[in-house]
Design an enzyme around this catalytic site. Sequence first.
Site: not given
Length: 249
Positions: A9, A11, A94, A96, A166, A172, A212, A233
Site C-alpha cells: 500500500n 498510500k 484501511h 487511515e 492490521e 507505521g 510494520s 506500508g
Amino acid sequence: MRKKIVAGNWKMNNDKQETTTLITALKAKGAFNGVEVKIAPTAIHLSQAVTELNDSAIEVIGQNMHQATNGAYTGEVSVGMLQSIGVKSVILGHSERRAYFNETDEALAEKVKTAVAHDMEVIFCFGEELEDRKADNHFAVVENQLRKALFDLDSADWKYIVLAYEPVWAIGTGETASPEQAQEMHAFIRNLVEEGFGAEIAENVAILYGGSVKPANAQEIFSKSDVDGGLIGGAALNADDFFAIVQSI
Ligand code: PEP
C-alpha cells in the site's frame, strides 16, 4: 491450497516519475514463487501503473473506492472507473480511511457489497486500537468490525474477499504484533468465518497481516499457519525491502 499474497500500500506517496522508478525496480526483481504480488499506487497513477506492469505478474490494485457506482461525489472513484483501467482488486477499510475520513463499518459494508457485486476483489482491513488491546477487548473489536462489514454477504461473495488484520497500534509505528499474537488473532478470525460461512470458506480465505512488516520480521510472521501473507506500508516503498518480504513467504 490458500493463496499467498503480499500487497504493498503506497498510500499518498510517489509522484508520476517516482511511480515509474519504483515499478521499474520491482519489475527487475524477477520471479515471485507463486506468491500473488500486488501494489496499490495512488488513484491518479493507477492507469500508468497498469500500463507499465502489463508484461509483469505484479498486479495493480486500488487503495479505496466509493460505494456508489456513479454520481455527485466530488473527488471519489467508482468501481467501474477502476475496472475500466484494468484494476481488479481494491483495499477497503484501511485504518487511515476509518480514522481520517470517518469511514464507518456501515459505509464499509456498502463498499464491500458494491465491489463484490461487480466481481471486484476486496482486501478488507480491520484491527483494534492500542486501548482495545490493553483492555483485552481486541477480539471483540475485530469480531464486531467483521460482523458489521462482511457477515451480510452471501457465501458466494467470499471468493472475492481477502482479509487483512492490521492492529492499528502496529501501523507505521515500528511496533509489530508478535508472530504469536498474529497467529492467535488470525486463528480467531478464521474460526469466526467458519461459524458464519462454513469450513470450506474459512479454510480458503486468505488472511494477511499488516503492521510494520519488514524484511527482518516477515519470515517469522509468515511462518504462522493462519498468516497467508502481508499488507505492507512503509517497506513497500523500497523495492529491495518489498521483494525481500515477498521472498520471506
Ligand atoms: C499499512 O498501512 O497497511 C501498513 C501495514 O503500514 P506499515 O507497514 O507502514 O505499518
